[in-house]
Design a protein around this motif. Structure first.
Motif, PDB file in Angstrom:
ATOM      1  N   ARG A  40     -11.220 -67.708 -20.206  1.00  0.00           N
ATOM      2  CA  ARG A  40     -13.286 -68.570 -20.929  1.00  0.00           C
ATOM      3  C   ARG A  40     -13.558 -69.386 -20.041  1.00  0.00           C
ATOM      4  N   LYS A  41     -12.911 -69.558 -18.707  1.00  0.00           N
ATOM      5  CA  LYS A  41     -14.312 -70.135 -17.557  1.00  0.00           C
ATOM      6  C   LYS A  41     -14.691 -69.234 -17.394  1.00  0.00           C
ATOM      7  N   ILE A  42     -14.616 -67.996 -17.391  1.00  0.00           N
ATOM      8  CA  ILE A  42     -15.527 -66.778 -16.472  1.00  0.00           C
ATOM      9  C   ILE A  42     -15.959 -66.761 -17.266  1.00  0.00           C
ATOM     10  N   LEU A  43     -16.001 -66.109 -18.822  1.00  0.00           N
ATOM     11  CA  LEU A  43     -16.615 -65.820 -19.882  1.00  0.00           C
ATOM     12  C   LEU A  43     -17.983 -66.890 -20.022  1.00  0.00           C
ATOM     13  N   ARG A  44     -17.167 -68.200 -20.513  1.00  0.00           N
ATOM     14  CA  ARG A  44     -18.248 -68.992 -20.778  1.00  0.00           C
ATOM     15  C   ARG A  44     -19.715 -68.509 -19.484  1.00  0.00           C
ATOM     16  N   GLN A  45     -19.127 -68.348 -17.866  1.00  0.00           N
ATOM     17  CA  GLN A  45     -20.273 -68.772 -17.211  1.00  0.00           C
ATOM     18  C   GLN A  45     -21.397 -67.429 -17.193  1.00  0.00           C
ATOM     19  N   LEU A  46     -20.290 -66.154 -17.854  1.00  0.00           N
ATOM     20  CA  LEU A  46     -21.445 -64.894 -18.234  1.00  0.00           C
ATOM     21  C   LEU A  46     -22.129 -64.499 -18.631  1.00  0.00           C
ATOM     22  N   HIS A  72     -10.927 -77.250 -23.964  1.00  0.00           N
ATOM     23  CA  HIS A  72     -11.198 -76.805 -25.024  1.00  0.00           C
ATOM     24  C   HIS A  72     -12.311 -75.528 -24.567  1.00  0.00           C
ATOM     25  N   TYR A  73     -12.864 -75.666 -23.504  1.00  0.00           N
ATOM     26  CA  TYR A  73     -14.424 -75.449 -23.278  1.00  0.00           C
ATOM     27  C   TYR A  73     -14.549 -74.568 -22.281  1.00  0.00           C
ATOM     28  N   GLY A  74     -13.066 -74.558 -21.771  1.00  0.00           N
ATOM     29  CA  GLY A  74     -12.974 -74.452 -20.309  1.00  0.00           C
ATOM     30  C   GLY A  74     -13.704 -73.642 -19.272  1.00  0.00           C
ATOM     31  N   TYR A  75     -13.845 -75.337 -19.208  1.00  0.00           N
ATOM     32  CA  TYR A  75     -14.415 -76.336 -17.637  1.00  0.00           C
ATOM     33  C   TYR A  75     -12.958 -76.581 -16.838  1.00  0.00           C
ATOM     34  N   GLU A  76     -12.968 -75.129 -15.988  1.00  0.00           N
ATOM     35  CA  GLU A  76     -11.559 -75.587 -15.562  1.00  0.00           C
ATOM     36  C   GLU A  76     -11.967 -76.170 -14.448  1.00  0.00           C
ATOM     37  N   GLU A  77     -12.838 -76.104 -13.413  1.00  0.00           N
ATOM     38  CA  GLU A  77     -13.710 -76.696 -11.870  1.00  0.00           C
ATOM     39  C   GLU A  77     -13.525 -78.750 -12.169  1.00  0.00           C
ATOM     40  N   THR A  78     -14.532 -78.873 -13.577  1.00  0.00           N
ATOM     41  CA  THR A  78     -14.694 -79.619 -13.519  1.00  0.00           C
ATOM     42  C   THR A  78     -13.332 -80.829 -14.437  1.00  0.00           C
ATOM     43  N   HIS A  82      -3.460 -75.829 -27.915  1.00  0.00           N
ATOM     44  CA  HIS A  82      -3.936 -74.206 -27.704  1.00  0.00           C
ATOM     45  C   HIS A  82      -5.211 -74.204 -26.048  1.00  0.00           C
ATOM     46  N   ASN A  83      -5.097 -75.489 -25.664  1.00  0.00           N
ATOM     47  CA  ASN A  83      -6.365 -75.883 -24.895  1.00  0.00           C
ATOM     48  C   ASN A  83      -6.084 -75.455 -23.791  1.00  0.00           C
ATOM     49  N   MET A  84      -5.245 -75.352 -23.156  1.00  0.00           N
ATOM     50  CA  MET A  84      -4.935 -74.537 -22.328  1.00  0.00           C
ATOM     51  C   MET A  84      -4.049 -73.317 -21.918  1.00  0.00           C
ATOM     52  N   TYR A  85      -4.774 -72.202 -23.258  1.00  0.00           N
ATOM     53  CA  TYR A  85      -4.788 -71.095 -23.642  1.00  0.00           C
ATOM     54  C   TYR A  85      -5.530 -70.286 -22.839  1.00  0.00           C
ATOM     55  N   ALA A  86      -5.326 -69.648 -22.104  1.00  0.00           N
ATOM     56  CA  ALA A  86      -6.335 -68.264 -21.557  1.00  0.00           C
ATOM     57  C   ALA A  86      -8.055 -69.560 -20.827  1.00  0.00           C
ATOM     58  N   LEU A  87      -7.133 -70.939 -20.283  1.00  0.00           N
ATOM     59  CA  LEU A  87      -8.153 -71.377 -19.630  1.00  0.00           C
ATOM     60  C   LEU A  87      -9.624 -70.547 -18.646  1.00  0.00           C
ATOM     61  N   ASN A  88      -8.903 -70.084 -17.692  1.00  0.00           N
ATOM     62  CA  ASN A  88      -9.914 -69.262 -16.319  1.00  0.00           C
ATOM     63  C   ASN A  88     -10.193 -68.078 -17.689  1.00  0.00           C
TER      64      ASN A  88
END
Length: 477
Positions: A310-316, A271-277, A302-308
């Protein structure tokens, strides 16, 4: 038809953005409360959403002494310490009872309430009693003789509950003994003790608030009450610990499948886009947890939607790179920022202003505030957010200002969560757009809180308040 769909999508996005703006507003209120504590020279408190809801828990008045205003017609004398009661004369009638209530009713917003009575002198007949009575109780009657009252009596060891006829309950007590009366709000029971040991319990079926009450009824009887100023003979802390342990025992007996626990944690990371974790978690549990078919259990709508993405945007956003985040949104999800005065656009532009203040570029922040905020000034609902941001420029040390909370990492996380939810809301197969606001784990925690609130409500709003953060951080629940 196409235009109607676009309008509907924009409305759903507004719901998401406004939700996170309200979280920002709550953070502002909490920061204000902390500042008030500081200005009053009190240690700043950790104010959380659940604490704000139950912040009246410590405001209850608690019994501290005996009520010397309402009397039993001279059949008892309260000594100057307002804790000691004496029956000075010979009682001529059964109703010549000396009854005294506490100055306040027993507090209700806790797990257990307890007080004690020490028998200094059992007098001629040892007709001492301890118990609980309601407001307006007839102070010429022993506790337990009238409706909505309970009393444990020393001369016969009987328990009286609302009628003149008692029932066998515990041992008698006399000179030198210490007895106690308590309320267990979790089990909704009164309990009584003698010399540090529980005598017995009885169902608390009395309505309304109750007062700790003591009674004397024969010549020279004298008792002293302890409302907690001095240590109790009974180990009330150990009793509370036992009650909590009993609650946990019941909870621990509820079976939870391993796959369900895995699915909940996994869905939170998704849900929160923590792809690596999520990848590490999947690898670590692959050998011990059976694979989960997400399509069947509903955890992955829906949680797998746009996972990567969302991860990138969260980190930015967490790194303060707001221009880069805006650029990615324009490239990948232009519809989320198409309305340039939307709540999500406000949050992103405010965050850019905040980042300039964070690095000390105050001149650039001032210029950006004049140009970047101009379109938002026309929206009345945004005034408090813009004023909070602008206030950062008025202080030499913005972090110590009333709006210094904006410079904390939690503000970045709030913006990142808002962008994450906004992207999830664009998923065309999503049935309930509001489901993108929270993970399944957070919904479960909210449901847990709701269950505690409902249980407390059924008990007349009596009992210990539920603070989720305290439970999660407690070393010894």
């Amino acid at each position: 038809m196409k235009m109607e769909n676009n309008d509907s999508e924009q409305q759903q996005q507004d719901v998401v953005g406004l939700y996170f703006l309200e979280l920002w507003r709550l953070n502002s209120k909490k920061a204000s409360l902390k500042l008030q504590d500081f200005n009053h020279q009190n240690p700043p408190q950790n104010v959380d959403d659940d604490d704000m809801e139950f912040d009246d828990d410590d405001d209850e008045s608690v019994p501290t002494e005996l009520d010397t205003v309402n009397s039993s017609g001279g059949f008892s004398i309260v000594l100057p310490d307002k804790l000691t009661v004496k029956y000075p004369s010979v009682n001529l009638h059964g109703h010549d009872v000396g009854v005294v209530q506490a100055n306040y009713p027993a507090p209700i917003k806790r797990l257990v309430y307890y007080f004690e009575l020490h028998v200094n002198n059992a007098g001629a007949k040892g007709q001492v009693a301890i118990g609980f009575t309601t407001h307006g109780f007839n102070l010429r009657r022993q506790p337990g003789w009238e409706a909505n009252s309970f009393g444990y009596h020393g001369d016969d060891g009987y328990l009286y509950r609302g009628q003149g006829k008692g029932e066998a309950f515990g041992p008698t007590y006399s000179t030198g003994d210490t007895v106690g009366g308590g309320i267990n709000y979790a089990s909704q029971e009164f309990f009584f003790t003698k010399n540090g040991h529980v005598v017995g319990t009885v169902r608390k079926d009395v309505k309304g608030r109750v007062y700790p009450t003591i009674a004397v009824h024969s010549q020279n009887e004298e008792v002293t009450v302890n409302f907690g100023k001095d240590p109790f003979i009974f180990d009330i802390k150990a009793y509370e610990a036992t009650q909590r342990a009993n609650q946990l025992t019941h909870i621990d007996k509820i079976p939870i499948s391993q796959t369900a626990s895995y699915g909940i944690v996994s869905s939170y990371l998704q849900h929160y886009g923590y792809e690596e974790t999520l990848t590490v978690f999947d690898e670590a549990t692959k050998a011990s947890v059976p694979p989960i078919t997400y399509q069947n259990n509903g955890l992955n709508e829906h949680n797998m939607y746009a996972l990567n993405h969302r991860k990138i945007l969260r980190q930015l956003i967490r790194d303060g790179q707001i221009d880069d985040a805006l650029g990615k949104l324009r490239e990948w999800y232009p519809s989320t920022i198409q309305e340039d005065t939307s709540a999500i656009c406000l949050m992103l532009h405010c965050q850019k202003f905040i980042e300039l203040v964070r690095v000390g570029s105050l001149g650039e922040a001032l210029d950006y505030g004049r140009t970047g905020f101009e379109k938002f000034y026309k929206v009345k609902e945004y005034e408090d957010f813009l004023m909070d941001c602008a206030a950062l420029l008025a202080y030499e040390e913005p972090i110590k200002s009333p709006t210094g909370y904006l410079l904390e990492d939690s503000q970045r996380e709030n913006v990142a969560d808002a962008v994450n939810a906004m992207i999830l809301s664009t998923n065309p197969i999503l049935k309930d757009k509001r489901s993108c606001l929270h993970s399944y784990l957070e919904r479960l925690l909210r449901q847990l809180t709701a269950c505690y609130l409902e249980k407390r409500l059924l008990n007349g709003n009596q009992g210990e308040a539920f603070h989720l953060r305290r439970v999660l951080l407690a070393k010894n629940p």
